[in-house]
Design a protein around this motif. Structure first.
Motif, short mmCIF file in Angstrom:
data_model
loop_
_atom_site.label_atom_id
_atom_site.label_comp_id
_atom_site.label_asym_id
_atom_site.label_seq_id
_atom_site.Cartn_x
_atom_site.Cartn_y
_atom_site.Cartn_z
N ALA A 343 -12.34 32.16 -26.77
CA ALA A 343 -13.12 33.39 -26.67
C ALA A 343 -12.47 34.37 -25.70
N LEU A 344 -11.92 33.86 -24.61
CA LEU A 344 -11.24 34.70 -23.63
C LEU A 344 -10.06 35.42 -24.29
N GLU A 345 -9.27 34.69 -25.06
CA GLU A 345 -8.12 35.32 -25.72
C GLU A 345 -8.57 36.41 -26.69
N ALA A 346 -9.60 36.12 -27.49
CA ALA A 346 -10.08 37.11 -28.44
C ALA A 346 -10.62 38.34 -27.72
N TYR A 347 -11.33 38.13 -26.62
CA TYR A 347 -11.86 39.26 -25.84
C TYR A 347 -10.72 40.12 -25.32
N GLU A 348 -9.70 39.50 -24.77
CA GLU A 348 -8.58 40.28 -24.23
C GLU A 348 -7.81 40.98 -25.34
N GLN A 349 -7.66 40.32 -26.49
CA GLN A 349 -6.98 40.96 -27.61
C GLN A 349 -7.76 42.17 -28.11
N LEU A 350 -9.06 42.01 -28.30
CA LEU A 350 -9.86 43.06 -28.91
C LEU A 350 -10.18 44.20 -27.96
N ARG A 357 1.49 40.62 -25.63
CA ARG A 357 1.23 39.73 -26.76
C ARG A 357 0.13 40.29 -27.67
N VAL A 358 -0.36 41.49 -27.38
CA VAL A 358 -1.47 42.05 -28.13
C VAL A 358 -1.09 42.23 -29.60
N VAL A 359 -2.01 41.90 -30.48
CA VAL A 359 -1.84 42.13 -31.91
C VAL A 359 -2.35 43.53 -32.20
N GLU A 360 -1.47 44.41 -32.59
CA GLU A 360 -1.82 45.82 -32.76
C GLU A 360 -2.92 46.01 -33.80
N ASP A 361 -3.86 46.87 -33.47
CA ASP A 361 -4.95 47.27 -34.36
C ASP A 361 -5.89 46.13 -34.73
N ALA A 362 -5.90 45.06 -33.96
CA ALA A 362 -6.82 43.96 -34.23
C ALA A 362 -8.25 44.39 -33.90
N GLU A 363 -9.15 44.16 -34.85
CA GLU A 363 -10.56 44.53 -34.68
C GLU A 363 -11.50 43.35 -34.84
N THR A 364 -11.03 42.29 -35.48
CA THR A 364 -11.91 41.15 -35.78
C THR A 364 -11.16 39.85 -35.51
N ALA A 365 -11.85 38.91 -34.88
CA ALA A 365 -11.25 37.61 -34.56
C ALA A 365 -12.16 36.48 -35.01
N LEU A 366 -11.55 35.38 -35.39
CA LEU A 366 -12.27 34.14 -35.67
C LEU A 366 -11.86 33.10 -34.65
N LEU A 367 -12.83 32.38 -34.11
CA LEU A 367 -12.58 31.24 -33.24
C LEU A 367 -13.04 29.99 -33.96
N LEU A 368 -12.17 28.97 -34.04
CA LEU A 368 -12.53 27.68 -34.62
C LEU A 368 -12.20 26.59 -33.61
#
Length: 389
Positions: A343-350, A357-368
């Motif tokens: 969740a921390l990684e997705a929060y920092e990415q979004l 390391r940011v994925v450009e234009d990322a708006e949605t993430a899935l955590l499994l």
């Protein structure tokens, strides 16, 4: 009905440390609340993901960490689901906020795995296997996942080199992650020539043992705005438990993970195509391949192509980028904290805080996040930059 958001995150150093679990948590909490009021002024409940009391001979982790956060007389619970404990803590926090029970909930996770040594960690993890069918045979986590790996290589065109490429990709991601336990790149030869653990898995196919803690503040959009915090909406959440014994299920159809992901998608009103980044539970390299398929990103039998650029994958693959943090494999896997580190990684990415390391234009993430072997229990969350309604 309030829509839950993540408003702040924090983590301790990951790996072998001299800090006990409570101090690892204090480090994570201090980062999460660095620019916020004291937790006692905000937090109304605490959920703690923690895999095993055997590492530090400590139960009552809910009470302990609430005390360590300066909280008194709030609901505080330990949540256990082996390596899915952290995501279960997050799920409980999300449900509390969504149901209007609490306005701000602290989801946290901690594990001090190195205190027990290799044999102690092996024994603690083996407690997640069926006692009557599996534990008494002496089977371990790597040998369990090796069964999945052998079957996957048998049923698909994947090779051991493909699994090695997954490790290489995740180490390359971790090299750009200052939080990672192993922030260094490796090559395929390093993986293939590393010591065998349980064929086809080698040392570099396996996530490490390590210590760590993570803290995530789940609240309402209104409170996040009042706190002037970047917010990421938790748009969907799902969970599923399959049989605990591997012998009782299909080893290459991770059905529980598929159901958890689909439940989260349905709640969020999206499908797999909408996901830009995914943090999946790659405790072993074969897990990333299997979970790519279970999440709907890849056609059956092609999940091993997760290391390839999207344009080079088989037809039917989405453009998702997997485990930009480096995953469990290289970012680290302190069991109880793992789901919250996702969740921390997705929060920092979004929120644009992931640096180079940011994925450009990322708006949605899935955590499994999975616990036990494969999908003995799996928790999925969809996070999005879309504003809460």
């Amino acid at each position: 009905m309030p829509e839950p958001v993540i408003a702040s995150v924090g983590a301790s150093p990951l790996g072998r440390t001299d800090l006990p679990g409570r101090d690892l948590f204090s480090v994570a909490l201090a980062e999460a609340f660095d620019e916020l009021p004291d937790p006692s002024e905000i937090v109304e409940a605490v959920y703690v993901g923690n895999q095993s009391e055997s590492y530090e001979h400590q139960i009552m982790q809910g009470t302990l960490l609430a005390e360590w956060a300066g909280l008194r007389h709030v609901p505080a619970e330990r949540v256990e689901g082996c390596a899915a404990a952290g995501a279960l803590a997050l799920r409980h926090a999300v449900k509390d906020v969504r149901n209007g029970e609490h306005e701000a909930v602290l989801a946290c996770g901690v594990e001090k795995m190195t205190s027990a040594g290799t044999s102690g960690a092996t024994d603690a993890l083996s407690a997640a296997f069926d006692r009557a069918i599996e534990q008494r045979s002496g089977i371990t986590a790597p040998s369990q996942y090796a069964l999945l790996g052998q079957r996957y290589l048998h049923e698909t065109d994947a090779t051991e080199r493909d699994l090695a490429e997954i490790a290489v990709k995740n180490h390359a991601n971790a090299a750009r992650n200052p939080r990672a336990q192993f922030p260094k790149e490796i090559d395929v030869a390093t993986v293939l020539e590393s010591d065998p653990v349980a064929p086809p898995l080698k040392l570099y196919d396996c996530a490490p043992v390590g210590d760590g803690a993570a803290a995530v503040l789940v609240t309402t959009g209104e409170m996040a705005a009042d706190l002037d915090q970047p917010q990421v909406r938790v748009a969907g959440s799902g969970a599923s438990a399959n049989n605990i014994a591997v012998a009782e299920r299909d080893m290459t159809d991770i059905a529980g993970a598929r159901i958890a992901a689909e439940t989260a998608y349905e709640e969020a009103g999206i499908d797999a195509e909408a996901v830009d980044i995914a943090e999946v539970h790659d405790a072993f390299t074969v897990c990333e391949a299997l979970l790519a398929e279970a999440a709907g990103f890849a056609p059956t039998g092609t999940g091993y192509q997760s290391y390839q650029p999207p344009a080079e994958r088989a037809n039917g693959w989405t453009d998702v980028q997997l485990s930009p943090s480096g995953g469990l494999k290289a970012r680290g896997h302190p069991i109880g904290a793992t789901g919250l580190l996702q969740a921390l990684e997705a929060y920092e990415q979004l929120t644009g805080a992931a640096g180079d390391r940011v994925v450009e234009d990322a708006e949605t993430a899935l955590l499994l996040n999975e616990g036990g072997v494969a999908d003995a229990v799996t928790v999925g969350h969809v996070l999005t930059t879309a504003e809460a309604q």
